[in-house]
Design a protein around this motif. Sequence first.
Motif, PDB file in Angstrom:
ATOM      1  N   ARG A 152       0.854  -1.193   0.000  1.00 38.41           N
ATOM      2  CA  ARG A 152       0.000   0.000   0.000  1.00 38.41           C
ATOM      3  C   ARG A 152       0.885   1.237   0.000  1.00 38.41           C
ATOM      4  NH1 ARG A 152      -3.897  -1.847   4.919  1.00 38.41           N
ATOM      5  NH2 ARG A 152      -5.017  -3.482   3.801  1.00 38.41           N
ATOM      6  N   THR A 153       0.567   2.153  -0.875  1.00 37.21           N
ATOM      7  CA  THR A 153       1.266   3.434  -0.856  1.00 37.21           C
ATOM      8  C   THR A 153       0.345   4.448  -0.201  1.00 37.21           C
ATOM      9  OG1 THR A 153       0.471   3.916  -3.078  1.00 37.21           O
ATOM     10  CG2 THR A 153       2.658   2.981  -2.897  1.00 37.21           C
ATOM     11  N   GLU A 154       0.911   5.209   0.702  1.00 43.82           N
ATOM     12  CA  GLU A 154       0.110   6.176   1.456  1.00 43.82           C
ATOM     13  C   GLU A 154       0.404   7.605   1.048  1.00 43.82           C
ATOM     14  OE1 GLU A 154       0.829   5.125   5.522  1.00 43.82           O
ATOM     15  OE2 GLU A 154       0.040   3.114   5.220  1.00 43.82           O
ATOM     16  N   SER A 155       1.482   7.799   0.325  1.00 48.87           N
ATOM     17  CA  SER A 155       1.823   9.118  -0.191  1.00 48.87           C
ATOM     18  C   SER A 155       2.873   8.929  -1.272  1.00 48.87           C
ATOM     19  CB  SER A 155       2.362  10.025   0.926  1.00 48.87           C
ATOM     20  OG  SER A 155       3.608   9.543   1.379  1.00 48.87           O
ATOM     21  N   GLY A 156       3.160  10.001  -1.975  1.00 51.58           N
ATOM     22  CA  GLY A 156       4.196   9.929  -2.991  1.00 51.58           C
ATOM     23  C   GLY A 156       3.634   9.978  -4.400  1.00 51.58           C
ATOM     24  N   PRO A 157       4.524   9.899  -5.385  1.00 53.97           N
ATOM     25  CA  PRO A 157       4.116  10.017  -6.783  1.00 53.97           C
ATOM     26  C   PRO A 157       3.202   8.859  -7.216  1.00 53.97           C
ATOM     27  CG  PRO A 157       6.522  10.138  -6.551  1.00 53.97           C
ATOM     28  CD  PRO A 157       5.966   9.756  -5.234  1.00 53.97           C
ATOM     29  N   ALA A 158       2.219   9.178  -8.032  1.00 56.27           N
ATOM     30  CA  ALA A 158       1.271   8.167  -8.528  1.00 56.27           C
ATOM     31  C   ALA A 158       1.977   7.097  -9.350  1.00 56.27           C
ATOM     32  CB  ALA A 158       0.169   8.836  -9.341  1.00 56.27           C
ATOM     33  N   TRP A 159       3.028   7.470 -10.095  1.00 58.64           N
ATOM     34  CA  TRP A 159       3.698   6.480 -10.936  1.00 58.64           C
ATOM     35  C   TRP A 159       4.385   5.407 -10.097  1.00 58.64           C
ATOM     36  CZ3 TRP A 159       8.879   5.426 -10.753  1.00 58.64           C
ATOM     37  CH2 TRP A 159       9.695   6.370 -10.152  1.00 58.64           C
ATOM     38  N   VAL A 160       4.855   5.767  -8.880  1.00 59.67           N
ATOM     39  CA  VAL A 160       5.482   4.788  -7.999  1.00 59.67           C
ATOM     40  C   VAL A 160       4.414   3.825  -7.465  1.00 59.67           C
ATOM     41  CG1 VAL A 160       6.778   4.436  -5.861  1.00 59.67           C
ATOM     42  CG2 VAL A 160       7.369   6.327  -7.376  1.00 59.67           C
ATOM     43  N   ALA A 161       3.251   4.372  -7.136  1.00 63.82           N
ATOM     44  CA  ALA A 161       2.146   3.513  -6.677  1.00 63.82           C
ATOM     45  C   ALA A 161       1.767   2.522  -7.769  1.00 63.82           C
ATOM     46  CB  ALA A 161       0.944   4.370  -6.278  1.00 63.82           C
ATOM     47  N   ARG A 162       1.681   2.989  -9.022  1.00 68.10           N
ATOM     48  CA  ARG A 162       1.341   2.094 -10.146  1.00 68.10           C
ATOM     49  C   ARG A 162       2.424   1.034 -10.348  1.00 68.10           C
ATOM     50  NH1 ARG A 162      -0.279   7.016 -12.282  1.00 68.10           N
ATOM     51  NH2 ARG A 162       1.583   7.155 -13.582  1.00 68.10           N
ATOM     52  N   LEU A 163       3.693   1.428 -10.206  1.00 68.14           N
ATOM     53  CA  LEU A 163       4.795   0.476 -10.345  1.00 68.14           C
ATOM     54  C   LEU A 163       4.697  -0.613  -9.271  1.00 68.14           C
ATOM     55  CD1 LEU A 163       7.494  -0.480 -11.545  1.00 68.14           C
ATOM     56  CD2 LEU A 163       8.625   1.113  -9.965  1.00 68.14           C
ATOM     57  N   LEU A 164       4.476  -0.210  -8.025  1.00 62.63           N
ATOM     58  CA  LEU A 164       4.349  -1.192  -6.948  1.00 62.63           C
ATOM     59  C   LEU A 164       3.151  -2.106  -7.165  1.00 62.63           C
ATOM     60  CD1 LEU A 164       5.279   0.969  -3.832  1.00 62.63           C
ATOM     61  CD2 LEU A 164       6.656  -0.810  -4.933  1.00 62.63           C
ATOM     62  N   GLU A 165       2.044  -1.554  -7.661  1.00 62.28           N
ATOM     63  CA  GLU A 165       0.865  -2.380  -7.963  1.00 62.28           C
ATOM     64  C   GLU A 165       1.172  -3.387  -9.063  1.00 62.28           C
ATOM     65  OE1 GLU A 165      -2.481   0.114  -8.860  1.00 62.28           O
ATOM     66  OE2 GLU A 165      -2.373   1.101  -6.914  1.00 62.28           O
ATOM     67  N   SER A 166       1.906  -2.980 -10.086  1.00 60.49           N
ATOM     68  CA  SER A 166       2.209  -3.905 -11.180  1.00 60.49           C
ATOM     69  C   SER A 166       3.142  -5.016 -10.711  1.00 60.49           C
ATOM     70  CB  SER A 166       2.800  -3.171 -12.383  1.00 60.49           C
ATOM     71  OG  SER A 166       4.106  -2.725 -12.103  1.00 60.49           O
ATOM     72  N   ILE A 167       4.085  -4.688  -9.848  1.00 60.90           N
ATOM     73  CA  ILE A 167       4.955  -5.715  -9.282  1.00 60.90           C
ATOM     74  C   ILE A 167       4.124  -6.682  -8.445  1.00 60.90           C
ATOM     75  CG2 ILE A 167       6.818  -6.134  -7.619  1.00 60.90           C
ATOM     76  CD1 ILE A 167       8.039  -3.448  -8.588  1.00 60.90           C
ATOM     77  N   GLN A 168       3.222  -6.130  -7.656  1.00 55.10           N
ATOM     78  CA  GLN A 168       2.347  -6.949  -6.811  1.00 55.10           C
ATOM     79  C   GLN A 168       1.477  -7.875  -7.663  1.00 55.10           C
ATOM     80  OE1 GLN A 168       0.484  -5.060  -3.317  1.00 55.10           O
ATOM     81  NE2 GLN A 168      -1.427  -5.429  -4.390  1.00 55.10           N
ATOM     82  N   ASP A 169       0.969  -7.362  -8.771  1.00 55.23           N
ATOM     83  CA  ASP A 169       0.116  -8.165  -9.648  1.00 55.23           C
ATOM     84  C   ASP A 169       0.890  -9.262 -10.366  1.00 55.23           C
ATOM     85  OD1 ASP A 169      -2.036  -6.642  -8.898  1.00 55.23           O
ATOM     86  OD2 ASP A 169      -2.013  -5.365 -10.682  1.00 55.23           O
TER      87      ASP A 169
END
Length: 182
Positions: free
Chosen positions: A77-94
Amino acid sequence: FAVSKSDPTLRRWFEQPESLKILFSETSESAPVGDGLWESATKIPFPGMVARSVTVIRVEQSDAPSFTLSVVDAMTRTESGPAWVARLLESIQDSSKTRSTNHVSVEINEESGEATVVSDIELSVEFKVPTLPRWIPLPPLGPLERQGSKSLQGVLDKSIAPALERFGEGYTAWAAGVEEPA
């Protein structure tokens, strides 16, 4: 620590919420969420943002003084920071799946009465490798798996051993204050 298998305080220690809190002490935070489930979270350091690895764990107790901890769900879960980092972490998770079971028990040397807290972990990590153009060579899978396994084992050894030691110390302190039922 010294204990006998027939000592009722050992079984009662495994029933105490504090014993599980000690086992989860290597995480940033942990708490029971009901129905035998615990949620633990570990902060992931990233510059300029806050992210957490959150794991839901099923805790099962057997007749013997032991726990079986099984990962039910794991997410980042990302709680702050750039949206592109959140998307990157989600893609790794997926693209990855982790399965883990940790059986925590106490082995007692019958001759000396000395007890050792033991953790037997089964861990499986699967990754989906993206399709690459043919001209980009994939690394050999065998060495990659061996190095990944060695790295994960090192992380487990480093983080689990101190928690198991604290678990034994916690039992000793707790048992010193327990009065035996009449």
